[in-house]
Motif scaffolding. Sequence first.
Motif, PDB file in Angstrom:
ATOM      1  N   SER A  20       0.831  -1.199   0.000  1.00 34.59           N
ATOM      2  CA  SER A  20       0.000   0.000   0.000  1.00 34.59           C
ATOM      3  C   SER A  20       0.872   1.258   0.000  1.00 34.59           C
ATOM      4  N   ALA A  21       1.884   1.236   0.836  1.00 35.19           N
ATOM      5  CA  ALA A  21       2.726   2.435   0.968  1.00 35.19           C
ATOM      6  C   ALA A  21       3.534   2.697  -0.301  1.00 35.19           C
ATOM      7  N   GLY A  23       4.173   3.022  -3.923  1.00 36.39           N
ATOM      8  CA  GLY A  23       3.316   3.155  -5.099  1.00 36.39           C
ATOM      9  C   GLY A  23       3.735   4.345  -5.927  1.00 36.39           C
ATOM     10  N   LEU A  24       2.759   4.934  -6.608  1.00 38.22           N
ATOM     11  CA  LEU A  24       3.060   6.099  -7.437  1.00 38.22           C
ATOM     12  C   LEU A  24       3.697   7.195  -6.590  1.00 38.22           C
ATOM     13  N   ASN A  26       5.951   6.939  -4.373  1.00 41.49           N
ATOM     14  CA  ASN A  26       7.402   6.770  -4.277  1.00 41.49           C
ATOM     15  C   ASN A  26       8.108   7.003  -5.601  1.00 41.49           C
ATOM     16  N   TYR A 102      -5.818   8.250  -9.181  1.00 40.32           N
ATOM     17  CA  TYR A 102      -4.660   7.351  -9.043  1.00 40.32           C
ATOM     18  C   TYR A 102      -4.721   6.285 -10.138  1.00 40.32           C
ATOM     19  N   PHE A 224       1.179  10.970   2.106  1.00 42.73           N
ATOM     20  CA  PHE A 224       0.715  10.256   0.914  1.00 42.73           C
ATOM     21  C   PHE A 224       1.494   8.948   0.742  1.00 42.73           C
ATOM     22  N   THR A 225       2.800   9.040   0.856  1.00 39.78           N
ATOM     23  CA  THR A 225       3.627   7.866   0.574  1.00 39.78           C
ATOM     24  C   THR A 225       3.413   6.761   1.598  1.00 39.78           C
ATOM     25  N   LEU A 226       3.094   7.139   2.833  1.00 43.75           N
ATOM     26  CA  LEU A 226       2.881   6.100   3.847  1.00 43.75           C
ATOM     27  C   LEU A 226       1.414   5.664   3.917  1.00 43.75           C
ATOM     28  N   SER A 227       0.606   6.128   2.971  1.00 41.47           N
ATOM     29  CA  SER A 227      -0.827   5.786   2.933  1.00 41.47           C
ATOM     30  C   SER A 227      -1.548   6.190   4.212  1.00 41.47           C
ATOM     31  N   MET A 230      -6.243   8.526   5.517  1.00 39.71           N
ATOM     32  CA  MET A 230      -7.542   8.151   4.959  1.00 39.71           C
ATOM     33  C   MET A 230      -7.973   6.754   5.365  1.00 39.71           C
ATOM     34  N   ALA A 232      -6.492   3.834   5.376  1.00 33.72           N
ATOM     35  CA  ALA A 232      -5.998   2.598   4.757  1.00 33.72           C
ATOM     36  C   ALA A 232      -5.264   1.746   5.792  1.00 33.72           C
ATOM     37  N   SER A 320      -0.992  -0.460  -4.274  1.00 30.98           N
ATOM     38  CA  SER A 320      -1.478   0.658  -3.455  1.00 30.98           C
ATOM     39  C   SER A 320      -2.968   0.874  -3.688  1.00 30.98           C
ATOM     40  N   SER A 323      -5.454  -1.034  -1.663  1.00 32.14           N
ATOM     41  CA  SER A 323      -5.731  -0.611  -0.286  1.00 32.14           C
ATOM     42  C   SER A 323      -6.722   0.546  -0.264  1.00 32.14           C
ATOM     43  N   LEU A 324      -6.666   1.395  -1.296  1.00 33.75           N
ATOM     44  CA  LEU A 324      -7.627   2.501  -1.360  1.00 33.75           C
ATOM     45  C   LEU A 324      -9.052   1.967  -1.508  1.00 33.75           C
TER      46      LEU A 324
HETATM   47  N1  PFF Z   1       0.977   5.322  -0.556  1.00 38.08           N
HETATM   48  C1  PFF Z   1       0.544   5.287  -1.924  1.00 38.08           C
HETATM   49  C2  PFF Z   1       1.688   5.761  -2.794  1.00 38.08           C
HETATM   50  O1  PFF Z   1       2.706   6.221  -2.278  1.00 38.08           O
HETATM   51  O2  PFF Z   1       1.565   5.696  -3.994  1.00 38.08           O
HETATM   52  C3  PFF Z   1      -0.673   6.113  -2.190  1.00 38.08           C
HETATM   53  C4  PFF Z   1      -1.784   5.876  -1.214  1.00 38.08           C
HETATM   54  C5  PFF Z   1      -2.316   4.617  -1.065  1.00 38.08           C
HETATM   55  C6  PFF Z   1      -2.222   6.922  -0.427  1.00 38.08           C
HETATM   56  C7  PFF Z   1      -3.300   4.394  -0.124  1.00 38.08           C
HETATM   57  C8  PFF Z   1      -3.201   6.722   0.499  1.00 38.08           C
HETATM   58  C9  PFF Z   1      -3.713   5.449   0.643  1.00 38.08           C
HETATM   59  F1  PFF Z   1      -4.613   5.244   1.517  1.00 38.08           F
END
Ligand code: PFF
Length: 453
Positions: A20-21, A23-24, A26, A102, A224-227, A230, A232, A320, A323-324
């Motif tokens: 999840s973390a 993804g786009l 990173n 996304y 954002f990068t650690l999700s 929101m 998740a 990722s 998980s959303l």
């Molecule tokens: N962490 C994901 C990324 O870095 O691409 C984006 C993301 C996934 C943000 C899930 C929030 C989330 F709940």
Amino acid sequence: MAQRETWATRTGFILAAVGSAVGLGNIWRFPFLVGQEGGAAFLVVYLLFVALIGFPAMLVEFVVGRRTNRNPVGALKELGGGVWQYLGWVFAATGFIILSYYSVVGGWVLRYVLIGLQGGYVGDIEGAGGQFVEAASGLDAVLGHAIFMAAVIAIVGFGIRRGIEFAVQVMVPAIILIAFGLAVYAFTLPGASEAYAFYLSPDVGEILANWTDILPAAAGQAFFTLSLGMGAMITYASYIGDDRNLAEDGLIIVGLDTLIAFTAGLIVFPIFFTGGVDPANTIGAGAIFISLAAALGDLSFGWLIGTVFFGTIAIAALSSAISLLEVVVSYLIDERGMERFTATAIVGTIIFVVGIPTALDLVFIDLYDLFANNILLVFGGLMVSIFVGWVISNVALDEIGRGVRNLGSWGDVWIWLVRIPVIVILFVTIYLGVFEYYEFLTGDFADWLGQNL
Ligand code: PFF
């Protein structure tokens, strides 16, 4: 009522959370922010925020999820009741909006895999820019969005063990291995030393001069990068057992996520410098696509490197995106008694429709992203931190101590980090984010409306 699902193994949970973390955020967002915000100066602030803000905030979500074993809406209703339950709705709305664009960016990535296979990266910035606009907006983009969303729906529809856990067991190790391989390749490029100088030697003066830009960008990116922000991580932690050490799992997840983002920089910047692309110009959503295509078009075997790189990004984006979607689906299953596959298909289709405008015109990506990421995500993180740090801190301290042999006074350090620094930084970030959004709405977006309506 049917037994609620759980992860089969500890690694299953860790891999899913890493999936999840990573993804786009990173591989797409992080390098363009580094380019845009001045290279190493941004990197330093970002790393600091990941450790001091991101890690504690991740534990906040873990605690809420594992304590209740419920989806974010249900979890906040159970722990806080009152207005707190509405925070779960903010989470769901954020996930909804983020996934809708996304998935569109995921579709672009798929398209760039295809372009690579056809040997089609255009070797100069202008040409690559044209290529990007063609690939990223219009019917092709809608098609890519549809394919990406269909894959997300399929995996989430299969459930926690058979779908998500199974998929990430293959995906996450593949992402890590390929990323390392590409970084080693990038090291051999002629532009590597110049790239490392830009990326790795920070200038403190630059941080001080630009802190109003760097600070919110770094804090938003850490979230954002650690999700985070929101639900998740609340959702994923709701499927784990009491015997596990949340702090240790969190450390592994944050560590791997940071390693991959850092490695993405080690791949992208040598390619840029070798191809004569200035990273300071890599502004906006198309940056990585345009600059990479321009640089790759000039390299021998650039098509192959590009195909592998974009292929890896596609996998990371997929792990990722699941998980959303799971955040919203878990709510419909737990609270509305819906069947998993029906819930997934319905929500997935609605999200696909909501995302269509962003596939038709790039201005909608900014409209969605600035709102969801810089405002809603940070707002969600701020609220849940206030809730855990100030309203239910006793419960939270009890929960964080479970499955841990001896956390000593670290629990207190954690709760105080949440209570003050995390909350203050998120507050400042959201304040700046609202300003930026207002500027966008009255500026670029108003211009767009003026021209198109
Ligand atoms: N962490 C994901 C990324 O870095 O691409 C984006 C993301 C996934 C943000 C899930 C929030 C989330 F709940």
